[in-house]
Design an enzyme around this catalytic site. Structure first.
Site, mmCIF file in Angstrom:
data_model
loop_
_atom_site.group_PDB
_atom_site.id
_atom_site.type_symbol
_atom_site.label_atom_id
_atom_site.label_comp_id
_atom_site.label_asym_id
_atom_site.label_seq_id
_atom_site.Cartn_x
_atom_site.Cartn_y
_atom_site.Cartn_z
ATOM 1 N N ASP A 199 0.855 -1.177 0.000
ATOM 2 C CA ASP A 199 0.000 0.000 0.000
ATOM 3 C C ASP A 199 0.897 1.235 0.000
ATOM 4 O O ASP A 199 1.857 1.313 0.764
ATOM 5 C CB ASP A 199 -0.863 -0.004 1.277
ATOM 6 N N ASP A 242 -3.396 4.486 -2.509
ATOM 7 C CA ASP A 242 -4.556 4.943 -1.746
ATOM 8 C C ASP A 242 -5.127 6.230 -2.357
ATOM 9 O O ASP A 242 -4.361 7.146 -2.680
ATOM 10 C CB ASP A 242 -4.077 5.204 -0.309
ATOM 11 N N GLU A 301 -6.736 3.171 -6.041
ATOM 12 C CA GLU A 301 -8.057 3.190 -5.399
ATOM 13 C C GLU A 301 -8.841 4.370 -5.944
ATOM 14 O O GLU A 301 -8.440 5.519 -5.798
ATOM 15 C CB GLU A 301 -7.911 3.331 -3.883
ATOM 16 N N HIS A 309 -11.093 -3.899 3.211
ATOM 17 C CA HIS A 309 -11.055 -3.483 4.620
ATOM 18 C C HIS A 309 -11.933 -2.258 4.866
ATOM 19 O O HIS A 309 -11.963 -1.751 5.977
ATOM 20 C CB HIS A 309 -9.610 -3.187 5.005
ATOM 21 N N ASP A 310 -12.595 -1.757 3.814
ATOM 22 C CA ASP A 310 -13.484 -0.597 3.978
ATOM 23 C C ASP A 310 -14.953 -0.967 3.789
ATOM 24 O O ASP A 310 -15.823 -0.104 3.903
ATOM 25 C CB ASP A 310 -13.137 0.484 2.931
#
Ligand code: NOJ
Length: 559
Positions: free
Chosen positions: A118, A220, A286, A347-348
């Protein structure tokens, strides 16, 4: 739809399947209740032991994924669980050290697993030395590394932008008498990517990890890194729900000026050039935007991101027609150089099995692993893990704490369920007391039956379905490279599609309902039903009438 490639020409990030690991929650080897990189190393054989024969019909022990994406492991005060980075070039001691990371790269590569990490370019932590300097005085050389503004002449905020996590996106700094901008928490100030020094420093971060052997980056909120030069007010969103939390300023606006500015593509090109210098590396971004804007992230000639994340299936109602339309629209929007991808968990997001039910989660597994494009799987979805139940006093997620349990992301971050033992085998025992350690989030109540050991022993479990599908995909060029076409088989509550390749054809027929269906599928005489989501039948298909049980999906191979 005509996209088709020979699978020999495919890159690893096209052929392969990505598995997302949230390191805090995967495997704790130090007995502090938080997962770590050593834990990932210990579980590599579970992911891919590098030795299984992909053409065998036995269900393999190892999952058979090709790449892991690790959510952040950097030094961080953990205001947003690692998405607030205090040092881009080190490892938080909770997770290990650079030596552990190097070992992870070596061990993963030994098994043929690629490592994607990430990269959090939009914002750092407010504890990053760059920001500490930046806020120290107005004339500090790092002042312009972040976004500082005076109040409006009437004393108001510089503009109307809201923070994703609630409230305004501006925080007043008493000492230097200006506001700084943060798209997320006030502990996550936004970097100023219009400053060439910031670009240089952040490209150096990429080099640092590329030199350590990483194979790709998941970037991200990449669409947010460049803001409007004048920081104009965002217009109201006419479709915003009247039920939004009073503090959800972000949700009430159209994001015209704070994201998707044209210049972001120039930055992506620069990042891409750097990755290309290092060889066959992968840039994933993302992105949360509509199709026409999203497609631009591939770059004009494929010189942008390799995989702008496609989250559309995450938010659609789970019905065959909506999913089919989304797939078709995306296939139609893609230029020939662009490679599709799909995400069904992260994870969101709410856990897949909670969103669509455990029966349909098996159909979703087949969908993900047979569509054209790179799937990203989320840890634990291969067991059908559901949303955890998190008592208010155990909530950690800043979004949940601000907006309430409905938006709490802890629910999808509960510890991975390995065994039916203490903490589901996630943690060890405390070395001083020999007592089981309490993980940072509660283990889900169903761990005694839903865990890797139990599901490995049960031939038709969800885990074994994933293993079977993953290895079948590995052995079948059609599923990796074949072109995609939807098939009209009568009825719009099933989704039927064909993948076609010089080496063979596959038809997938997915029943999105909880009732039986009989489909009429043209041209499948002489087919073999090779996998059912029930894992209980393989048979010859000799006419075009195909019966599907409730919630059943099948793969039919046509030679
Ligand atoms: C997106 C990440 O996926 C999310 O977990 C994080 O809170 C925000 N970006 C801010 O970095």
């Amino acid at each position: 739809m005509t996209h088709q490639q020979s699978n020999q020409n495919l890159h690893w990030w096209q052929r392969g399947v990505v598995y997302q690991i949230y390191p805090r929650s995967f495997k704790d080897t130090t007995g502090n209740g938080v997962g770590d990189l050593q834990g990932v190393i210990e579980k590599l054989d579970y992911l891919n032991d590098g030795s299984t024969d992909p053409t065998s019909n036995d269900i393999p022990k190892s999952l058979g994924i090709d790449a892991i994406w690790l959510s952040p492991f950097y030094p961080s005060p953990m205001a947003d669980f690692g998405y607030d980075v205090a040092d881009y070039c080190d490892i938080h001691p909770l997770f290990g050290s650079l030596e552990t990371f190097d070992l992870l790269v070596t061990e993963a590569h030994r098994r043929g697993i690629k490592i994607i990490i990430d990269y959090v370019p939009n914002h750092s932590s407010d504890q990053h030395p760059w920001f500490i300097e930046s806020r120290s005085s107005r004339d500090n050389p790092k002042r312009t590394w972040y976004i500082w503004r005076d109040p409006k002449p009437d004393g108001g905020l510089p503009n109307n932008w809201g923070s994703v996590f609630g409230g305004p996106a501006w925080t007043w700094d008493e000492k230097t008498g200006q506001y700084y901008f943060h798209q997320f928490l006030k502990e996550q100030p936004d970097l100023n990517w219009r400053n060439p020094e910031v670009r240089q420093a952040m490209l150096d971060v990429l080099r640092f990890w590329l030199d350590r052997g990483v194979d790709g980056f998941r970037m991200d909120v990449i669409g947010m890194i460049i803001k409007d030069t004048e920081l104009r007010d965002n217009p109201p969103n006419p479709d915003a729900s009247p039920d939004l939390h009073p503090d959800d300023i972000f949700g009430r606006h159209l994001h015209l000026y704070n994201e998707d500015q044209d210049e972001v593509h120039e930055v992506n090109r620069i990042i891409r050039r750097l990755l290309d210098e290092y060889g066959n590396h992968c840039a994933i971004g993302e992105l949360w935007c509509d199709l026409p804007r999203w497609v631009k992230y591939y770059g004009e000639n494929g010189d942008g991101l390799h995989l702008p994340f496609n989250f559309r299936l995450l938010s659609l109602p789970w019905n065959a027609e909506a999913i089919r339309q989304s797939v078709e629209q995306m296939e139609a929007a893609l230029p020939t150089f662009a490679w599709p991808n799909y995400v069904l968990g992260s994870h969101d997001a709410q856990r897949l099995a909670t969103r669509i039910g455990s029966e349909q989660a098996r159909v979703a597994a087949m969908l993900m692993l047979t569509l054209r494009g790179t799937p990203t799987l989320y840890y634990g979805d291969e067991l059908g893990m559901e949303n955890g139940v998190i008592p208010i006093e155990k909530m950690h997620d800043p979004q949940g704490l601000h907006f309430g349990p409905d938006r709490n992301r802890d629910v999808c971050r509960t510890p991975m369920q390995w065994t039916d033992g203490p903490s589901a085998g996630f943690s060890t025992t405390d070395s001083s007391t020999s007592e089981p350690v309490e993980p940072w989030l509660p283990v889900s109540a169903d761990f005694e039956s839903r865990n890797v050991d139990a599901q490995s022993a049960e031939p038709t479990s969800m885990l074994n379905l994933y293993r079977r599908l993953l290895w079948y995909r590995r052995a079948t060029p059609t599923l990796q490279a074949g072109r995609y076409m939807s098939v009209d088989a009568g009825g719009d509550d099933c989704f039927v599609y064909l993948r076609e390749h010089p080496t063979g054809k596959c038809v997938m027929a997915l029943n999105f309902t909880d009732q039986s269906r009989t489909l009429s599928i043209p041209n499948i005489k002489n087919g073999s039903l090779v996998i059912s989501t029930y894992l209980d039948r393989t048979e010859t298909v000799s006419n075009s009438n195909l019966s599907l049980r409730p919630n059943e999906g099948v793969i039919i191979r046509i030679e």
